[in-house]
Design a protein around this motif. Sequence first.
Motif, PDB file in Angstrom:
ATOM      1  N   ASN A 157      11.366   0.457  -3.046  1.00 41.34           N
ATOM      2  CA  ASN A 157      12.620   0.646  -2.321  1.00 41.34           C
ATOM      3  C   ASN A 157      12.426   0.720  -0.818  1.00 41.34           C
ATOM      4  N   ARG A 158      11.241   1.035  -0.370  1.00 42.82           N
ATOM      5  CA  ARG A 158      10.939   0.971   1.060  1.00 42.82           C
ATOM      6  C   ARG A 158       9.429   0.942   1.233  1.00 42.82           C
ATOM      7  N   GLY A 159       8.995   0.299   2.302  1.00 37.95           N
ATOM      8  CA  GLY A 159       7.562   0.158   2.545  1.00 37.95           C
ATOM      9  C   GLY A 159       7.115   1.001   3.717  1.00 37.95           C
ATOM     10  N   GLY A 199       0.791  -1.225   0.000  1.00 36.79           N
ATOM     11  CA  GLY A 199       0.000   0.000   0.000  1.00 36.79           C
ATOM     12  C   GLY A 199       0.821   1.271   0.000  1.00 36.79           C
ATOM     13  N   SER A 200       2.133   1.179   0.195  1.00 36.56           N
ATOM     14  CA  SER A 200       2.985   2.367   0.178  1.00 36.56           C
ATOM     15  C   SER A 200       3.153   2.862  -1.258  1.00 36.56           C
ATOM     16  N   ASP A 201       3.534   4.111  -1.418  1.00 39.91           N
ATOM     17  CA  ASP A 201       3.759   4.658  -2.759  1.00 39.91           C
ATOM     18  C   ASP A 201       4.832   3.883  -3.529  1.00 39.91           C
ATOM     19  N   PRO A 202       5.968   3.528  -2.881  1.00 44.58           N
ATOM     20  CA  PRO A 202       6.946   2.732  -3.633  1.00 44.58           C
ATOM     21  C   PRO A 202       6.408   1.367  -4.079  1.00 44.58           C
ATOM     22  N   SER A 203       5.547   0.740  -3.268  1.00 50.68           N
ATOM     23  CA  SER A 203       5.011  -0.568  -3.689  1.00 50.68           C
ATOM     24  C   SER A 203       4.016  -0.408  -4.835  1.00 50.68           C
ATOM     25  N   LYS A 204       3.280   0.699  -4.865  1.00 49.98           N
ATOM     26  CA  LYS A 204       2.381   0.958  -6.002  1.00 49.98           C
ATOM     27  C   LYS A 204       3.193   1.224  -7.263  1.00 49.98           C
ATOM     28  N   ALA A 233      15.254   5.926   4.924  1.00 54.35           N
ATOM     29  CA  ALA A 233      16.140   4.886   4.395  1.00 54.35           C
ATOM     30  C   ALA A 233      16.029   4.825   2.873  1.00 54.35           C
ATOM     31  N   LEU A 234      17.172   4.670   2.206  1.00 56.68           N
ATOM     32  CA  LEU A 234      17.166   4.554   0.747  1.00 56.68           C
ATOM     33  C   LEU A 234      16.639   3.202   0.307  1.00 56.68           C
ATOM     34  N   LEU A 235      16.874   2.182   1.109  1.00 55.82           N
ATOM     35  CA  LEU A 235      16.422   0.838   0.789  1.00 55.82           C
ATOM     36  C   LEU A 235      15.945   0.188   2.070  1.00 55.82           C
ATOM     37  N   GLY A 236      14.720  -0.304   2.061  1.00 57.44           N
ATOM     38  CA  GLY A 236      14.165  -0.959   3.236  1.00 57.44           C
ATOM     39  C   GLY A 236      14.768  -2.338   3.459  1.00 57.44           C
ATOM     40  N   SER A 237      14.539  -2.872   4.650  1.00 57.31           N
ATOM     41  CA  SER A 237      15.113  -4.168   5.001  1.00 57.31           C
ATOM     42  C   SER A 237      14.541  -5.297   4.157  1.00 57.31           C
ATOM     43  N   VAL A 238      13.269  -5.231   3.786  1.00 58.34           N
ATOM     44  CA  VAL A 238      12.673  -6.282   2.958  1.00 58.34           C
ATOM     45  C   VAL A 238      13.305  -6.278   1.570  1.00 58.34           C
TER      46      VAL A 238
END
Length: 153
Positions: free
Chosen positions: A115-117, A17-22, A124-129
């Motif tokens: 890149n992040r949720g 549901g985050s903008d990066p995941s969309k 963070a530039l890159l999330g842990s997932v």
Amino acid sequence: MTDDVTAAPRIVVGVDGSDPSKAALWWAVREAGLIGGVVEAVAVWEYPTAWYGWTPPQAEVFDYEKNARRTLVESIDRAIGPDRPVEIHTRVVQGHPAAVLLDAARGARLLVVGNRGHGGFAQALLGSVGQHCAQHASCPVVIVRGPGEASND
């Protein structure tokens, strides 16, 4: 011919549901259209835990799976719209996001994540997932930035 040869290439995308995941979902659908593939959009949910692994007491029962399913459907509607240019399969799975996505990506052509949720640190530039998936996936991983995120080049 075997089913593996005749099956359409599968692109797995994590959606929270985050903008990066969309943005990742939109990218995956566009790529699937270019290669004649299908998209498997995966939403993952977990029970929240408090200290020592205990779930906090709640006044009302919250349906985490139903919420994840609603978020997935709304994300597809917002990112892609009503006209689906490719076949999109949806899955809602309980578990740790990175583990679920890595499992779903077995045999896939690509795994696509934002890149992040919603979790972690917003700066963070890159999330842990995404980082875990990039390091451990059995297929190529594409990490998509959300809209409006400037590069640091």
